[in-house]
Design a protein around this motif. Structure first.
Motif, PDB file in Angstrom:
ATOM      1  N   PHE A  52       0.865  -1.182   0.000  1.00 55.56           N
ATOM      2  CA  PHE A  52       0.000   0.000   0.000  1.00 55.56           C
ATOM      3  C   PHE A  52       0.903   1.235   0.000  1.00 55.56           C
ATOM      4  O   PHE A  52       1.716   1.429   0.911  1.00 55.56           O
ATOM      5  CB  PHE A  52      -0.906   0.010   1.223  1.00 55.56           C
ATOM      6  CG  PHE A  52      -1.944  -1.080   1.218  1.00 55.56           C
ATOM      7  CD1 PHE A  52      -3.247  -0.819   0.816  1.00 55.56           C
ATOM      8  CD2 PHE A  52      -1.625  -2.373   1.620  1.00 55.56           C
ATOM      9  CE1 PHE A  52      -4.213  -1.820   0.809  1.00 55.56           C
ATOM     10  CE2 PHE A  52      -2.583  -3.378   1.620  1.00 55.56           C
ATOM     11  CZ  PHE A  52      -3.876  -3.105   1.214  1.00 55.56           C
ATOM     12  N   LEU A  88      -2.945   4.171  -3.104  1.00 55.87           N
ATOM     13  CA  LEU A  88      -3.791   5.081  -2.339  1.00 55.87           C
ATOM     14  C   LEU A  88      -3.669   6.497  -2.895  1.00 55.87           C
ATOM     15  O   LEU A  88      -3.864   7.482  -2.167  1.00 55.87           O
ATOM     16  CB  LEU A  88      -3.426   5.037  -0.853  1.00 55.87           C
ATOM     17  CG  LEU A  88      -3.635   3.682  -0.163  1.00 55.87           C
ATOM     18  CD1 LEU A  88      -3.373   3.788   1.333  1.00 55.87           C
ATOM     19  CD2 LEU A  88      -5.047   3.148  -0.410  1.00 55.87           C
ATOM     20  N   HIS A 114      -9.632   0.079  -3.771  1.00 54.16           N
ATOM     21  CA  HIS A 114      -8.474   0.335  -2.922  1.00 54.16           C
ATOM     22  C   HIS A 114      -8.905   0.704  -1.503  1.00 54.16           C
ATOM     23  O   HIS A 114      -8.258   0.333  -0.526  1.00 54.16           O
ATOM     24  CB  HIS A 114      -7.616   1.445  -3.534  1.00 54.16           C
ATOM     25  CG  HIS A 114      -7.012   1.051  -4.847  1.00 54.16           C
ATOM     26  ND1 HIS A 114      -6.349   1.931  -5.671  1.00 54.16           N
ATOM     27  CD2 HIS A 114      -6.988  -0.149  -5.491  1.00 54.16           C
ATOM     28  CE1 HIS A 114      -5.934   1.301  -6.755  1.00 54.16           C
ATOM     29  NE2 HIS A 114      -6.321   0.049  -6.668  1.00 54.16           N
ATOM     30  N   LYS A 115     -10.010   1.436  -1.409  1.00 57.33           N
ATOM     31  CA  LYS A 115     -10.538   1.775  -0.084  1.00 57.33           C
ATOM     32  C   LYS A 115     -10.975   0.519   0.654  1.00 57.33           C
ATOM     33  O   LYS A 115     -10.705   0.364   1.853  1.00 57.33           O
ATOM     34  CB  LYS A 115     -11.718   2.736  -0.217  1.00 57.33           C
ATOM     35  CG  LYS A 115     -12.335   3.134   1.116  1.00 57.33           C
ATOM     36  CD  LYS A 115     -13.504   4.090   0.919  1.00 57.33           C
ATOM     37  CE  LYS A 115     -14.131   4.460   2.261  1.00 57.33           C
ATOM     38  NZ  LYS A 115     -15.307   5.350   2.084  1.00 57.33           N
ATOM     39  N   ARG A 118      -7.865  -1.323   1.781  1.00 53.11           N
ATOM     40  CA  ARG A 118      -7.242  -0.607   2.895  1.00 53.11           C
ATOM     41  C   ARG A 118      -7.974  -0.893   4.196  1.00 53.11           C
ATOM     42  O   ARG A 118      -7.351  -1.152   5.234  1.00 53.11           O
ATOM     43  CB  ARG A 118      -7.241   0.898   2.614  1.00 53.11           C
ATOM     44  CG  ARG A 118      -6.545   1.734   3.686  1.00 53.11           C
ATOM     45  CD  ARG A 118      -6.718   3.200   3.393  1.00 53.11           C
ATOM     46  NE  ARG A 118      -8.117   3.592   3.542  1.00 53.11           N
ATOM     47  CZ  ARG A 118      -8.673   4.641   2.942  1.00 53.11           C
ATOM     48  NH1 ARG A 118      -7.961   5.384   2.105  1.00 53.11           N
ATOM     49  NH2 ARG A 118      -9.929   4.940   3.143  1.00 53.11           N
ATOM     50  N   VAL A 123      -5.162  -0.701   7.219  1.00 48.25           N
ATOM     51  CA  VAL A 123      -4.032   0.158   6.887  1.00 48.25           C
ATOM     52  C   VAL A 123      -4.349   1.582   7.319  1.00 48.25           C
ATOM     53  O   VAL A 123      -5.264   2.199   6.795  1.00 48.25           O
ATOM     54  CB  VAL A 123      -3.737   0.119   5.374  1.00 48.25           C
ATOM     55  CG1 VAL A 123      -2.574   1.049   5.036  1.00 48.25           C
ATOM     56  CG2 VAL A 123      -3.428  -1.308   4.936  1.00 48.25           C
TER      57      VAL A 123
END
Length: 390
Positions: A52, A88, A114-115, A118, A123
């Motif tokens: 990430f 991100l 991606h959210k 995460r 993360v």
């Protein structure tokens, strides 16, 4: 290195693939813009990590080249490692700019996906590198710290490997072998200021000071002068019994060359990773620092800077017993001196005081330890410069 303030949850590969599938993603991208089926990840043979990161993030910009170097090195060594980039970034331009520096795979740019990834991997800080737990094996969670500490030696990034590496550090620190601390495969020497090479084996049986310092650091330059004075005094009075090896924290080779040019001792080569290893092994958090290693190869003190600052060459061989002898001698010297005097050269009463260092106002030479000082003004006298008023 201390662990970053996040917690990771290692997940199996199928969970990662399930998240991709839920968003309609069944392929990854390579640097050549080829589509690689996500199902082709060989979890039975390959260590797979999710990375990430973001182009706007300065720590990411700093760490990514290190990770690229590690990745290429491990792949060249035949290690089975694959990394999948999870961006991100705020937009696709940032994603593209960042990914073009990477030799591994990536999930196609999708802010919502991606959210979700995460959040699934908890993360909260980047850069963040998490291994996918494939076979129930205990996996090291703090890969950023592990890699920065140990480089390629950290592979395959398991807790077991971290414990093995800690045991190796402990063995080097306490093992009594200076060559294990200073040499490494392919390099059995340290360097002199003139560029000459000195075999590490020549240091066996000597007291060795590992000097952690840098030219850009003003306190280091001040301490270097004190250490040079002690080093030269020992060289002239006791011969070749004490050696210093610079463990540089300089920013580049040019700065290192300037630094070592003003030193009468040896240094680890600037390009050698052993410099970082020794900082980790001896837990060096600030410079200047001086670790003293005895003739038996075992540590005498990690507080050599304080010993040299206080006592200089007089403290050799820097053992606890030698320090105690100095302190006892100083106590006896203090007991033999009056508590206060009236000197004919100064209008105020001077009181006996202990000082690390001072300049005598009469002879203008540097003094240490006992002084007669004025409480009313900045005035100090060596005890040998006192002329008491009758």
């Amino acid at each position: 290195m201390s662990k970053p303030d996040y917690q990771a949850t290692n997940l199996p590969l199928w969970d990662f693939l399930t998240i991709l599938a839920s968003e309609g993603v069944d392929f990854l991208l390579s640097g050549e813009e080829d589509k690689v089926p996500s199902s082709s990840l060989d979890y039975e043979k390959t260590t797979i990590c999710l990375f990430f990161s973001a182009n706007w993030c300065r720590p990411c910009q700093s760490f990514t080249p290190k990770l690229v170097q590690l990745y290429n090195m491990l792949r060249t060594m035949g290690k089975e490692l694959e990394i999948v980039f999870i961006s991100l970034d705020h937009d696709e331009d940032g994603f593209n700019a960042h990914f073009e520096t990477m030799p591994w795979l990536t999930v196609p740019f999708d802010v919502n996906l991606h959210k979700k990834l995460r959040e699934r991997f908890h993360v909260v800080r980047i850069p963040f590198l998490v291994p996918l737990n494939l076979d129930g094996q205990s996996v090291e969670e703090d890969l950023i710290g592990l890699i920065e500490d140990f480089g390629e030696d950290a592979f395959p990034f398991t807790n077991k490997r971290r414990e093995e590496l800690k045991a190796i550090d402990d063995s080097k620190r306490q093992g009594g072998k200076i060559d294990q601390l200073l040499a490494r495969p392919g390099r059995d020497y340290v360097v002199a200021s003139d560029g000459g090479k000195v075999l590490v084996s020549k240091l066996i049986g000597k007291t060795v000071g590992l000097y952690f310092g840098a030219h850009w650091c003003p306190p280091c330059r001040a301490f270097t002068a004190q250490l040079v004075e002690a080093y030269n005094q020992l060289l002239s009075s006791r011969g070749d019994c004490f050696e210093v090896v610079l463990v540089s924290s300089d920013r580049d080779q040019k700065e290192f060359d300037v630094n070592i040019s003003g030193m009468p001792w040896l240094a680890l080569p600037f390009e050698d990773r052993t410099r970082q290893d020794l900082c980790r092994i001896f837990n060096i958090k600030a410079i200047p620092a001086l670790v003293l290693i005895g003739p038996d190869g075992k540590p005498i003190s990690t507080n050599g800077k304080n010993i040299i600052t206080l006592y200089g060459a007089k403290a050799f061989p820097f053992t606890q017993s030698s320090i105690e002898e100095i302190e006892e001698s100083l106590r006896k010297e203090g007991d033999s001196l009056p508590r206060q005097i009236q000197d004919i050269k100064h209008q105020h009463v001077l009181k006996l005081d202990m000082a690390k260092a001072y300049v005598c106002n009469y002879c203008e030479r540097l003094g240490k330890f006992w002084a007669f000082s004025c409480d009313a003004c900045d005035y100090d006298l060596h005890p040998t410069c006192v002329e008491e008023a009758s």
